[in-house]
Every structure is written in structure tokens, then in C-alpha cells.
Motif scaffolding. Structure first.
Motif, PDB file in Angstrom:
ATOM      1  N   ALA A 146       0.839  -1.207   0.000  1.00  0.00           N
ATOM      2  CA  ALA A 146       0.000   0.000   0.000  1.00  0.00           C
ATOM      3  C   ALA A 146       0.868   1.249   0.000  1.00  0.00           C
ATOM      4  CB  ALA A 146      -0.943  -0.015   1.198  1.00  0.00           C
ATOM      5  N   HIS A 147       1.918   1.258   0.799  1.00  0.00           N
ATOM      6  CA  HIS A 147       2.837   2.397   0.803  1.00  0.00           C
ATOM      7  C   HIS A 147       3.427   2.633  -0.588  1.00  0.00           C
ATOM      8  CE1 HIS A 147       3.069   3.820   4.889  1.00  0.00           C
ATOM      9  NE2 HIS A 147       3.161   2.584   5.341  1.00  0.00           N
ATOM     10  N   ARG A 148       3.866   1.557  -1.227  1.00  0.00           N
ATOM     11  CA  ARG A 148       4.505   1.693  -2.545  1.00  0.00           C
ATOM     12  C   ARG A 148       3.536   2.204  -3.595  1.00  0.00           C
ATOM     13  NH1 ARG A 148       6.554  -3.341  -1.108  1.00  0.00           N
ATOM     14  NH2 ARG A 148       5.130  -4.417  -2.532  1.00  0.00           N
ATOM     15  N   TYR A 196       8.862  11.233   3.779  1.00  0.00           N
ATOM     16  CA  TYR A 196       9.195  10.650   2.476  1.00  0.00           C
ATOM     17  C   TYR A 196       8.847   9.167   2.453  1.00  0.00           C
ATOM     18  CZ  TYR A 196      11.650   9.011  -1.619  1.00  0.00           C
ATOM     19  OH  TYR A 196      11.936   8.405  -2.810  1.00  0.00           O
ATOM     20  N   GLU A 197       9.222   8.458   3.510  1.00  0.00           N
ATOM     21  CA  GLU A 197       8.927   7.021   3.585  1.00  0.00           C
ATOM     22  C   GLU A 197       7.428   6.755   3.551  1.00  0.00           C
ATOM     23  OE1 GLU A 197      10.901   5.876   7.184  1.00  0.00           O
ATOM     24  OE2 GLU A 197      12.897   5.994   6.283  1.00  0.00           O
ATOM     25  N   HIS A 198       6.645   7.681   4.053  1.00  0.00           N
ATOM     26  CA  HIS A 198       5.187   7.509   4.135  1.00  0.00           C
ATOM     27  C   HIS A 198       4.453   8.438   3.167  1.00  0.00           C
ATOM     28  CE1 HIS A 198       5.021   4.884   7.732  1.00  0.00           C
ATOM     29  NE2 HIS A 198       6.192   5.444   7.988  1.00  0.00           N
ATOM     30  N   ALA A 230       1.936   5.787  -3.162  1.00  0.00           N
ATOM     31  CA  ALA A 230       2.878   6.866  -3.472  1.00  0.00           C
ATOM     32  C   ALA A 230       2.864   7.176  -4.968  1.00  0.00           C
ATOM     33  CB  ALA A 230       4.284   6.493  -3.019  1.00  0.00           C
ATOM     34  N   LEU A 231       2.572   6.170  -5.780  1.00  0.00           N
ATOM     35  CA  LEU A 231       2.539   6.348  -7.238  1.00  0.00           C
ATOM     36  C   LEU A 231       1.160   6.742  -7.743  1.00  0.00           C
ATOM     37  CD1 LEU A 231       4.638   3.206  -8.207  1.00  0.00           C
ATOM     38  CD2 LEU A 231       5.415   5.592  -8.094  1.00  0.00           C
ATOM     39  N   ASN A 232       0.123   6.217  -7.085  1.00  0.00           N
ATOM     40  CA  ASN A 232      -1.250   6.454  -7.541  1.00  0.00           C
ATOM     41  C   ASN A 232      -2.187   6.463  -6.335  1.00  0.00           C
ATOM     42  OD1 ASN A 232      -3.793   6.498  -8.661  1.00  0.00           O
ATOM     43  ND2 ASN A 232      -3.586   4.556  -9.740  1.00  0.00           N
ATOM     44  N   PRO A 233      -2.565   7.650  -5.847  1.00  0.00           N
ATOM     45  CA  PRO A 233      -3.412   7.728  -4.647  1.00  0.00           C
ATOM     46  C   PRO A 233      -4.779   7.068  -4.806  1.00  0.00           C
ATOM     47  CG  PRO A 233      -2.444   9.866  -5.152  1.00  0.00           C
ATOM     48  CD  PRO A 233      -2.135   8.967  -6.306  1.00  0.00           C
ATOM     49  N   GLN A 234      -5.237   6.874  -6.033  1.00  0.00           N
ATOM     50  CA  GLN A 234      -6.555   6.270  -6.250  1.00  0.00           C
ATOM     51  C   GLN A 234      -6.483   4.776  -6.550  1.00  0.00           C
ATOM     52  OE1 GLN A 234      -6.035   9.593  -7.490  1.00  0.00           O
ATOM     53  NE2 GLN A 234      -7.198  10.122  -5.671  1.00  0.00           N
TER      54      GLN A 234
END
Length: 135
Positions: free
Chosen positions: A22-24, A99-101, A27-31
Motif C-alpha cells: 500500500a505504501h509503494r 518521504y517514507e510515508h 505513493a505512485l497512484n493515490p486512487q
């Protein structure tokens, strides 16, 4: 007394995989969908839903994890030096954890929810606490 239910090691690994995925992907696509998060985690949708019955449950877990990590980072800071030195160390720690989150605190869905604490508000609360304690 520990009120947390005991979990099977495989269930713990599945939950950790889901949270990390989920973190990964957030970060790329909030939806991103929960199905996409499950795929990224290498688990089935049913497994994801056993751990997180709704998207909000998963986001709440991610927010709590962010809050826990920022508090741990602040607690681990050295207390020596000037106030400016300490503020610089706090800021560096905060930026690293943010940044990590980034998939959590940068997510508009998290920010729109009234009960979610924003990173800025959390940081201000922690900084004020440090000032009150003379750190």
C-alpha cells in the motif's frame, strides 16, 4: 495484559506485505484500488479483506503507522546542542519519515477525512511537546 489477538506468522506476513505494498502503490497512484494493492502484495483480495474490511481501515492503519514512526524518530533524537540544532535534527527526521510515508500523508483521500490528523498538525504537536519538555 495483552488484549491483541495472537496471529499466525503467515497472517502477520500477509498483513505486513499488504501495508508495504500500500505504501509503494499509493505513493505512485493515490486512487489505486484495493485489488491492485492485493496484487502488489502478492495476496488475494480475500486475504486483504480479512485484514482490512474497507479502504478506510487500511488508510487508518497507514496513518497510525506514520504517526508511530514519526514519534519514534523524534524520541530517538539526541538532545544535546542548541535549540536550533535540535530543531534541525527534528526537521531532518520528519522529512525522512514523511518521504517514507509519502503515499499516506500525500494522499488526498487521507487529507479529506475529517478525523485524519495531517502531518503538519502532528509535527506541530510533537514540536510543541518537545519545547515544553525543554528539548
Amino acid at each position: 495484559m495483552d488484549t491483541e489477538p495472537r496471529r499466525h506468522p503467515a497472517a502477520i506476513r500477509s498483513r505486513q506485505s499488504i501495508v508495504q505494498a500500500a505504501h509503494r502503490v499509493l505513493a505512485l497512484n493515490p486512487q489505486v484500488s484495493l485489488t491492485q494493492i492485493a496484487t502488489e502484495a502478492g495476496v488475494g483480495r480475500a486475504t486483504l479483506y480479512r485484514h482490512f474490511s474497507t479502504r478506510e481501515d487500511l488508510l487508518d492503519t497507514l496513518v497510525r503507522g506514520w504517526r508511530r514512526d514519526i514519534e519514534a524518530a523524534f524520541t530517538a533524537l539526541e538532545t544535546g546542542g542548541t535549540g536550533a540544532d535540535h530543531l534541525a535534527r527534528m526537521t531532518t527526521a520528519a522529512v525522512r519519515v514523511m518521504y517514507e510515508h509519502r503515499g499516506v500523508w500525500g494522499n488526498p483521500e487521507v487529507q479529506e477525512r475529517r478525523h485524519a490528523v495531517t502531518p503538519a498538525a502532528s509535527l506541530m504537536e510533537l514540536w510543541r511537546g518537545g519545547i515544553r519538555r525543554g528539548q
